[in-house]
Design a protein around this motif. Sequence first.
Motif, PDB file in Angstrom:
ATOM      1  N   GLY A  85       0.784  -1.229   0.000  1.00  0.00           N
ATOM      2  CA  GLY A  85       0.000   0.000   0.000  1.00  0.00           C
ATOM      3  C   GLY A  85       0.814   1.276   0.000  1.00  0.00           C
ATOM      4  O   GLY A  85       0.267   2.368   0.183  1.00  0.00           O
ATOM      5  N   LEU A  86       2.122   1.148  -0.208  1.00  0.00           N
ATOM      6  CA  LEU A  86       3.008   2.316  -0.221  1.00  0.00           C
ATOM      7  C   LEU A  86       3.747   2.417  -1.546  1.00  0.00           C
ATOM      8  O   LEU A  86       4.099   1.400  -2.154  1.00  0.00           O
ATOM      9  N   LEU A  87       3.986   3.647  -1.968  1.00  0.00           N
ATOM     10  CA  LEU A  87       4.812   3.911  -3.135  1.00  0.00           C
ATOM     11  C   LEU A  87       6.180   4.367  -2.632  1.00  0.00           C
ATOM     12  O   LEU A  87       6.294   5.388  -1.951  1.00  0.00           O
ATOM     13  N   TYR A  88       7.210   3.595  -2.945  1.00  0.00           N
ATOM     14  CA  TYR A  88       8.560   3.915  -2.482  1.00  0.00           C
ATOM     15  C   TYR A  88       9.255   4.838  -3.486  1.00  0.00           C
ATOM     16  O   TYR A  88       9.222   4.592  -4.695  1.00  0.00           O
ATOM     17  N   LEU A  89       9.865   5.891  -2.931  1.00  0.00           N
ATOM     18  CA  LEU A  89      10.496   6.924  -3.750  1.00  0.00           C
ATOM     19  C   LEU A  89      11.991   6.963  -3.468  1.00  0.00           C
ATOM     20  O   LEU A  89      12.444   6.764  -2.330  1.00  0.00           O
ATOM     21  N   HIS A  90      12.751   7.269  -4.494  1.00  0.00           N
ATOM     22  CA  HIS A  90      14.208   7.248  -4.390  1.00  0.00           C
ATOM     23  C   HIS A  90      14.769   8.489  -3.704  1.00  0.00           C
ATOM     24  O   HIS A  90      15.677   8.390  -2.879  1.00  0.00           O
ATOM     25  N   ASP A  91      14.249   9.649  -4.048  1.00  0.00           N
ATOM     26  CA  ASP A  91      14.816  10.914  -3.577  1.00  0.00           C
ATOM     27  C   ASP A  91      13.912  11.517  -2.503  1.00  0.00           C
ATOM     28  O   ASP A  91      12.750  11.806  -2.764  1.00  0.00           O
ATOM     29  N   LYS A  92      14.441  11.752  -1.321  1.00  0.00           N
ATOM     30  CA  LYS A  92      13.649  12.278  -0.211  1.00  0.00           C
ATOM     31  C   LYS A  92      13.547  13.798  -0.226  1.00  0.00           C
ATOM     32  O   LYS A  92      12.914  14.385   0.653  1.00  0.00           O
ATOM     33  N   ARG A  93      14.147  14.454  -1.225  1.00  0.00           N
ATOM     34  CA  ARG A  93      14.048  15.919  -1.271  1.00  0.00           C
ATOM     35  C   ARG A  93      12.629  16.379  -1.593  1.00  0.00           C
ATOM     36  O   ARG A  93      12.198  17.440  -1.160  1.00  0.00           O
ATOM     37  N   GLN A  94      11.893  15.590  -2.361  1.00  0.00           N
ATOM     38  CA  GLN A  94      10.523  15.950  -2.700  1.00  0.00           C
ATOM     39  C   GLN A  94       9.540  15.438  -1.653  1.00  0.00           C
ATOM     40  O   GLN A  94       8.567  16.104  -1.336  1.00  0.00           O
ATOM     41  N   VAL A  95       9.785  14.254  -1.116  1.00  0.00           N
ATOM     42  CA  VAL A  95       8.928  13.653  -0.087  1.00  0.00           C
ATOM     43  C   VAL A  95       9.856  13.156   1.008  1.00  0.00           C
ATOM     44  O   VAL A  95      10.564  12.163   0.834  1.00  0.00           O
ATOM     45  N   SER A  96       9.851  13.822   2.141  1.00  0.00           N
ATOM     46  CA  SER A  96      10.853  13.588   3.186  1.00  0.00           C
ATOM     47  C   SER A  96      10.840  12.170   3.739  1.00  0.00           C
ATOM     48  O   SER A  96      11.880  11.636   4.135  1.00  0.00           O
ATOM     49  N   THR A  97       9.677  11.535   3.748  1.00  0.00           N
ATOM     50  CA  THR A  97       9.590  10.186   4.300  1.00  0.00           C
ATOM     51  C   THR A  97      10.102   9.118   3.339  1.00  0.00           C
ATOM     52  O   THR A  97      10.416   8.003   3.758  1.00  0.00           O
ATOM     53  N   GLY A  98      10.173   9.449   2.059  1.00  0.00           N
ATOM     54  CA  GLY A  98      10.612   8.478   1.068  1.00  0.00           C
ATOM     55  C   GLY A  98       9.522   7.526   0.624  1.00  0.00           C
ATOM     56  O   GLY A  98       9.752   6.653  -0.225  1.00  0.00           O
ATOM     57  N   VAL A  99       8.319   7.671   1.174  1.00  0.00           N
ATOM     58  CA  VAL A  99       7.179   6.843   0.769  1.00  0.00           C
ATOM     59  C   VAL A  99       5.920   7.704   0.747  1.00  0.00           C
ATOM     60  O   VAL A  99       5.841   8.730   1.420  1.00  0.00           O
ATOM     61  N   GLU A 100       4.946   7.257  -0.035  1.00  0.00           N
ATOM     62  CA  GLU A 100       3.625   7.890  -0.026  1.00  0.00           C
ATOM     63  C   GLU A 100       2.565   6.795  -0.047  1.00  0.00           C
ATOM     64  O   GLU A 100       2.770   5.734  -0.642  1.00  0.00           O
ATOM     65  N   PHE A 101       1.447   7.070   0.588  1.00  0.00           N
ATOM     66  CA  PHE A 101       0.352   6.113   0.593  1.00  0.00           C
ATOM     67  C   PHE A 101      -0.273   6.029  -0.796  1.00  0.00           C
ATOM     68  O   PHE A 101      -0.431   7.041  -1.482  1.00  0.00           O
ATOM     69  N   LEU A 102      -0.609   4.831  -1.182  1.00  0.00           N
ATOM     70  CA  LEU A 102      -1.284   4.602  -2.454  1.00  0.00           C
ATOM     71  C   LEU A 102      -2.777   4.449  -2.199  1.00  0.00           C
ATOM     72  O   LEU A 102      -3.210   3.503  -1.544  1.00  0.00           O
ATOM     73  N   GLU A 103      -3.529   5.396  -2.654  1.00  0.00           N
ATOM     74  CA  GLU A 103      -4.988   5.338  -2.530  1.00  0.00           C
ATOM     75  C   GLU A 103      -5.575   5.124  -3.914  1.00  0.00           C
ATOM     76  O   GLU A 103      -5.143   5.754  -4.880  1.00  0.00           O
TER      77      GLU A 103
END
Length: 218
Positions: A104-122
């Motif tokens: 249920g999470l989208l993992y991101l490579h660069d934390k400069r845009q999203v500090s947690t490195g993940v976003e919830f997938l709705e």
Amino acid sequence: MAKVGTQDNPIKLVPDVSQRLLLAEATGIGVDDEGPVTVISKMKEPVHGYDLYLKNLMRNPRLNCMDLRLGFLLFDLFENDYTEATFLLVEKSSYRMSKVGEDGLLYLHDKRQVSTGVEFLEKQSLLEIARKSNIGTDQAGLIATLNRLHSYFYITCTEISGVNTASEKKHFDYQTNEVLLSNETEVVHIRLNDRFTKYDFTRKWRKPSKSEQSCLLT
């Protein structure tokens, strides 16, 4: 093909510093080596700046009706509905969310845009939201309009697919290349450009030529 948006195969979001060709054409911002982010950061914030994002939308003479309506909708969704940043561009019934992300999470490579490195997938469909808002469109129309709003820098879009994984975009030069959604985009990550809420662009838009005006009316 490996599943994208996982811990082992994270997505690299398109950065703000990426090329924005329509913004450069319409304002001259970003045509030099500094890039749009650097140039905008040197602008003075207005003393009295209210509803600047909407004013910057409304007073751009190069936007067509669809650009304006979708731009308003996205602003409303992000500012008032606390929506997640990832959308389907197809109907919910035609897409399985298990195709991307992990648990249920989208993992991101660069934390400069999203500090947690993940976003919830709705599981939310921008196509269905637009239609419920009386915006008649289809997948192709959404992609075309999102690409225009991205190129004007109102938003930044990242197609959630193999083309935007960290491994695929390693050493990619975003500053000299504009990264748009492909015609096959089904899932997209969208974020508003908050600079349009801080700076007044209303006097920077150049009027379109007669041929450009005719295109906006069609």
